[in-house]
Design a protein around this motif. Structure first.
Motif, PDB file in Angstrom:
ATOM      1  N   GLU A 161       0.823  -1.219   0.000  1.00 44.05           N
ATOM      2  CA  GLU A 161       0.000   0.000   0.000  1.00 44.05           C
ATOM      3  C   GLU A 161       0.855   1.267   0.000  1.00 44.05           C
ATOM      4  O   GLU A 161       0.543   2.238  -0.692  1.00 44.05           O
ATOM      5  CB  GLU A 161      -0.923  -0.007   1.231  1.00 44.05           C
ATOM      6  N   ASP A 162       1.960   1.255   0.786  1.00 45.46           N
ATOM      7  CA  ASP A 162       2.709   2.494   1.009  1.00 45.46           C
ATOM      8  C   ASP A 162       3.896   2.684   0.078  1.00 45.46           C
ATOM      9  O   ASP A 162       4.453   3.783   0.013  1.00 45.46           O
ATOM     10  CB  ASP A 162       3.160   2.558   2.473  1.00 45.46           C
ATOM     11  N   PHE A 163       4.310   1.639  -0.644  1.00 47.04           N
ATOM     12  CA  PHE A 163       5.374   1.791  -1.631  1.00 47.04           C
ATOM     13  C   PHE A 163       4.899   1.426  -3.042  1.00 47.04           C
ATOM     14  O   PHE A 163       4.879   2.261  -3.937  1.00 47.04           O
ATOM     15  CB  PHE A 163       6.603   0.951  -1.245  1.00 47.04           C
ATOM     16  N   TYR A 164       4.464   0.172  -3.220  1.00 48.03           N
ATOM     17  CA  TYR A 164       4.112  -0.292  -4.565  1.00 48.03           C
ATOM     18  C   TYR A 164       2.964   0.526  -5.157  1.00 48.03           C
ATOM     19  O   TYR A 164       3.083   1.090  -6.248  1.00 48.03           O
ATOM     20  CB  TYR A 164       3.735  -1.775  -4.514  1.00 48.03           C
ATOM     21  N   LYS A 165       1.843   0.609  -4.429  1.00 48.53           N
ATOM     22  CA  LYS A 165       0.686   1.347  -4.947  1.00 48.53           C
ATOM     23  C   LYS A 165       0.930   2.859  -4.950  1.00 48.53           C
ATOM     24  O   LYS A 165       0.595   3.562  -5.907  1.00 48.53           O
ATOM     25  CB  LYS A 165      -0.563   1.029  -4.113  1.00 48.53           C
ATOM     26  N   ALA A 166       1.552   3.382  -3.892  1.00 53.10           N
ATOM     27  CA  ALA A 166       1.722   4.835  -3.759  1.00 53.10           C
ATOM     28  C   ALA A 166       2.720   5.401  -4.762  1.00 53.10           C
ATOM     29  O   ALA A 166       2.543   6.518  -5.254  1.00 53.10           O
ATOM     30  CB  ALA A 166       2.158   5.172  -2.334  1.00 53.10           C
ATOM     31  N   PHE A 167       3.773   4.639  -5.070  1.00 49.34           N
ATOM     32  CA  PHE A 167       4.855   5.205  -5.881  1.00 49.34           C
ATOM     33  C   PHE A 167       5.025   4.569  -7.264  1.00 49.34           C
ATOM     34  O   PHE A 167       5.579   5.190  -8.164  1.00 49.34           O
ATOM     35  CB  PHE A 167       6.184   5.101  -5.116  1.00 49.34           C
ATOM     36  N   PHE A 168       4.587   3.322  -7.436  1.00 55.64           N
ATOM     37  CA  PHE A 168       4.879   2.633  -8.694  1.00 55.64           C
ATOM     38  C   PHE A 168       3.653   2.322  -9.544  1.00 55.64           C
ATOM     39  O   PHE A 168       3.697   2.416 -10.761  1.00 55.64           O
ATOM     40  CB  PHE A 168       5.653   1.337  -8.410  1.00 55.64           C
ATOM     41  N   ARG A 169       2.556   1.905  -8.907  1.00 48.88           N
ATOM     42  CA  ARG A 169       1.382   1.466  -9.670  1.00 48.88           C
ATOM     43  C   ARG A 169       0.105   2.025  -9.044  1.00 48.88           C
ATOM     44  O   ARG A 169      -0.681   1.297  -8.429  1.00 48.88           O
ATOM     45  CB  ARG A 169       1.331  -0.065  -9.724  1.00 48.88           C
ATOM     46  N   LYS A 170      -0.090   3.326  -9.209  1.00 47.20           N
ATOM     47  CA  LYS A 170      -1.256   3.972  -8.593  1.00 47.20           C
ATOM     48  C   LYS A 170      -2.576   3.382  -9.083  1.00 47.20           C
ATOM     49  O   LYS A 170      -3.560   3.381  -8.362  1.00 47.20           O
ATOM     50  CB  LYS A 170      -1.229   5.477  -8.880  1.00 47.20           C
ATOM     51  N   ASN A 171      -2.595   2.926 -10.329  1.00 54.71           N
ATOM     52  CA  ASN A 171      -3.836   2.422 -10.920  1.00 54.71           C
ATOM     53  C   ASN A 171      -3.875   0.900 -10.989  1.00 54.71           C
ATOM     54  O   ASN A 171      -4.641   0.330 -11.785  1.00 54.71           O
ATOM     55  CB  ASN A 171      -4.013   3.015 -12.327  1.00 54.71           C
ATOM     56  N   ALA A 172      -3.065   0.240 -10.158  1.00 56.96           N
ATOM     57  CA  ALA A 172      -3.042  -1.227 -10.169  1.00 56.96           C
ATOM     58  C   ALA A 172      -4.409  -1.772  -9.780  1.00 56.96           C
ATOM     59  O   ALA A 172      -5.111  -1.197  -8.937  1.00 56.96           O
ATOM     60  CB  ALA A 172      -1.985  -1.743  -9.196  1.00 56.96           C
ATOM     61  N   SER A 173      -4.798  -2.904 -10.396  1.00 56.01           N
ATOM     62  CA  SER A 173      -6.082  -3.525 -10.072  1.00 56.01           C
ATOM     63  C   SER A 173      -6.040  -4.128  -8.677  1.00 56.01           C
ATOM     64  O   SER A 173      -4.957  -4.394  -8.124  1.00 56.01           O
ATOM     65  CB  SER A 173      -6.406  -4.627 -11.089  1.00 56.01           C
ATOM     66  N   GLN A 174      -7.214  -4.349  -8.096  1.00 54.48           N
ATOM     67  CA  GLN A 174      -7.285  -4.944  -6.763  1.00 54.48           C
ATOM     68  C   GLN A 174      -6.660  -6.342  -6.744  1.00 54.48           C
ATOM     69  O   GLN A 174      -5.966  -6.711  -5.788  1.00 54.48           O
ATOM     70  CB  GLN A 174      -8.744  -5.005  -6.295  1.00 54.48           C
ATOM     71  N   LEU A 175      -6.901  -7.120  -7.788  1.00 52.01           N
ATOM     72  CA  LEU A 175      -6.336  -8.469  -7.856  1.00 52.01           C
ATOM     73  C   LEU A 175      -4.810  -8.420  -7.876  1.00 52.01           C
ATOM     74  O   LEU A 175      -4.134  -9.196  -7.188  1.00 52.01           O
ATOM     75  CB  LEU A 175      -6.857  -9.200  -9.100  1.00 52.01           C
ATOM     76  N   GLU A 176      -4.278  -7.473  -8.653  1.00 50.23           N
ATOM     77  CA  GLU A 176      -2.823  -7.315  -8.715  1.00 50.23           C
ATOM     78  C   GLU A 176      -2.258  -6.963  -7.342  1.00 50.23           C
ATOM     79  O   GLU A 176      -1.251  -7.527  -6.899  1.00 50.23           O
ATOM     80  CB  GLU A 176      -2.469  -6.220  -9.722  1.00 50.23           C
ATOM     81  N   LEU A 177      -2.925  -6.042  -6.643  1.00 47.21           N
ATOM     82  CA  LEU A 177      -2.441  -5.614  -5.325  1.00 47.21           C
ATOM     83  C   LEU A 177      -2.489  -6.750  -4.306  1.00 47.21           C
ATOM     84  O   LEU A 177      -1.576  -6.884  -3.470  1.00 47.21           O
ATOM     85  CB  LEU A 177      -3.267  -4.426  -4.824  1.00 47.21           C
TER      86      LEU A 177
END
Length: 497
Positions: free
Chosen positions: A355-371
């Motif tokens: 949540e705090d690195f991958y989604k915030a800095f690299f993949r803001k629009n990543a799908s829920q399944l990906e996350l």
């Protein structure tokens, strides 16, 4: 070792049950919120026992009874401090954190909450708090893996290297598959097992030593100072033991349970359940060590393993006094304590990375399944690093567990409390307090340890002062920040009318 060994069979059944719960939880995990916070769906009973089990590690059944066995009731100050700290955490933080995280961007993690609460567009709060979590929790995870390995090694006579993987595999499996729901549901089972073991064992030990009066007489004959709460204690020593309770306000794995409650209205009932559980467990752990003094002074021929390592007092009493099948269940309680804490720590680290690195800095629009799958991959990554650290059980890093508790308590505790009760707090105050708390803990530990004062005390004080001073320097809270704070506080107050 025979496959018919009752203890082995009990352990296998217990571990299999935990893994099955993980696969059952998998069916309810559809998005990142489900994986990290169980979709905020925990009822009061699961919230209460999950918070308790995630807090109490193998220390509850090994460290605390061992300390009391060695030194008497003077070692119980830490238990008193923990009870007071946990109660205040439930009273002051739990309900407000539940509503504030929802009103501030539906935050799923502490760094996420800090970022949204203080409108930190620079994201420095997110980065600093996530790094603190990752560093300290990886150390925590390693210590849990070592505790599990030691249990398997001593119980089944297998090599440390084999025990390392055997002890960690099941916890990694159900955390990887089921996420927060699996961790919370297994915590509930594990908390039930722990309280069963800690109520039954001291009763049976007392019966084995002849009842209440003979037990207390035997303890007094061994050493009358065992009853002295102030034996060998200084004022600073007692304050330091009580100060462990301050750590509760900043522990991410415990705060996550509050955030995951299904409603703020569930919190008061959860508080009552959790505090009753905690008091019974801590009293039982103290009683096991205390009554163990009487038992082994009456049976010195059976005291060899305990004389060698006082932390084995619970293990040895279980083996000696109980049918092998019941002993297997009681020893599973130690495994439960280790697994419940380790699983929570793995998940918090995974949450920070996802949540705090991958989604915030690299993949803001990543799908829920990906996350969700990134979260699972992060569980494996943190586990492998922790196992690598734990491969050397004598590694000095494992001595940093009390250091990590102080680090979280001092860096996050005052930030969490004041962010929930003071609308005038700003990002500058939060950042200054966090840095001052963390740095003070490190410096105090390394340069002022000779004072005997636990580093969380000066760290907590300076963090609080930093927040109060720096929140008055720079920009005042925005109108939107104040509006969100007031709306959340109104929801909290309405729920408690």
């Amino acid at each position: 070792m025979s496959v018919s060994n009752p203890t082995l069979i009990t352990f296998v059944i217990y571990i299999a049950a935990m893994v099955l719960i993980g696969f059952y939880a998998y069916r309810s995990t559809n998005n990142l919120s489900d994986y990290i916070l169980g979709g905020r769906s925990l009822g009061s009973f699961v919230t209460a026992l999950s918070a308790g089990a995630s807090d109490m590690s193998g220390w509850l059944l090994m460290g605390l009874p061992g300390a009391v066995y060695l030194s008497g009731l003077s070692e119980s100050w830490i238990a008193i401090g923990l009870i007071v700290g946990a109660y205040l955490n439930w009273l002051l933080v739990a309900g407000r954190l539940r509503v504030q995280t929802e009103h501030n961007g539906n935050a799923l993690t502490l760094p996420d909450y800090f970022t949204n609460r203080f409108e930190d567009n620079s994201r420095i709060l997110r980065i600093f708090s996530a790094v603190v979590i990752l560093v300290f929790f990886t150390i925590y995870c390693a210590s849990g893996i070592v505790a599990g390995a030691r249990l398997f090694e001593s119980t089944f006579g297998i090599s440390y290297e084999t025990a390392l993987w055997a002890g960690a595999a099941a916890t990694i499996c159900y955390t990887f598959v089921g996420g927060f729901l699996a961790v919370s549901w297994t915590d509930t089972v594990q908390a039930s097992l722990m309280i069963f073991a800690l109520i039954l064992t001291p009763i049976i030990v007392m019966m084995a030593t002849g009842g209440v009066d003979p037990t207390f007489m035997a303890i007094e004959m061994k050493d009358a100072s065992n009853f002295d709460m102030l034996k060998g204690a200084s004022f600073i020593g007692v304050i330091s033991l009580l100060a462990w309770g301050l750590g509760y306000f900043g522990q991410p794995h415990i705060l996550a349970r509050f955030m995951a409650a299904d409603s703020v209205k569930s919190i008061p009932n959860a508080r009552r359940i959790s505090m009753a559980w905690m008091i019974f467990c801590l009293a039982g752990a103290v009683a096991v060590g205390f009554f163990g003094i009487a038992y082994f002074s009456a049976h010195p021929e059976q005291a060899g393993a305990v004389a060698e390592n006082h932390e084995r007092v619970f293990i040895e009493l279980a083996k000696i006094l109980f049918n092998p099948w019941i002993a297997g269940v009681l020893l599973s309680a130690i495994l439960a304590a280790v697994m419940s804490t380790l699983s929570c720590q793995l998940l918090v680290c995974s949450s920070a990375l996802t949540e705090d690195f991958y989604k915030a800095f690299f993949r803001k629009n990543a799908s829920q399944l990906e996350l969700v799958w990134v979260g699972r991959a992060m569980v494996l990554l943190v586990a492998v690093i922790a196992i690598a650290i734990a491969a050397d059980p004598e590694s000095k890093v494992l001595g940093l567990v009390s250091y990590a508790w102080a680090g979280f308590g001092a860096a996050f505790g005052p930030v969490v409390i004041l962010s929930l009760i003071w609308k005038g707090m700003t990002r500058n105050g939060a950042l200054a307090g966090m840095i001052l708390g963390a740095v003070t803990v490190v410096l105090w530990k390394n340069f002022f340890g000779w004072t005997g004062l636990y580093e969380i005390v000066p760290g907590f004080i300076l963090c609080t002062l930093g927040i109060l001073i720096f929140s008055r320097i720079g920009n005042a809270p925005s109108a939107a920040m104040i509006k969100r704070f007031d709306e959340a506080e109104k929801e909290y107050q309405d729920a408690h009318v």
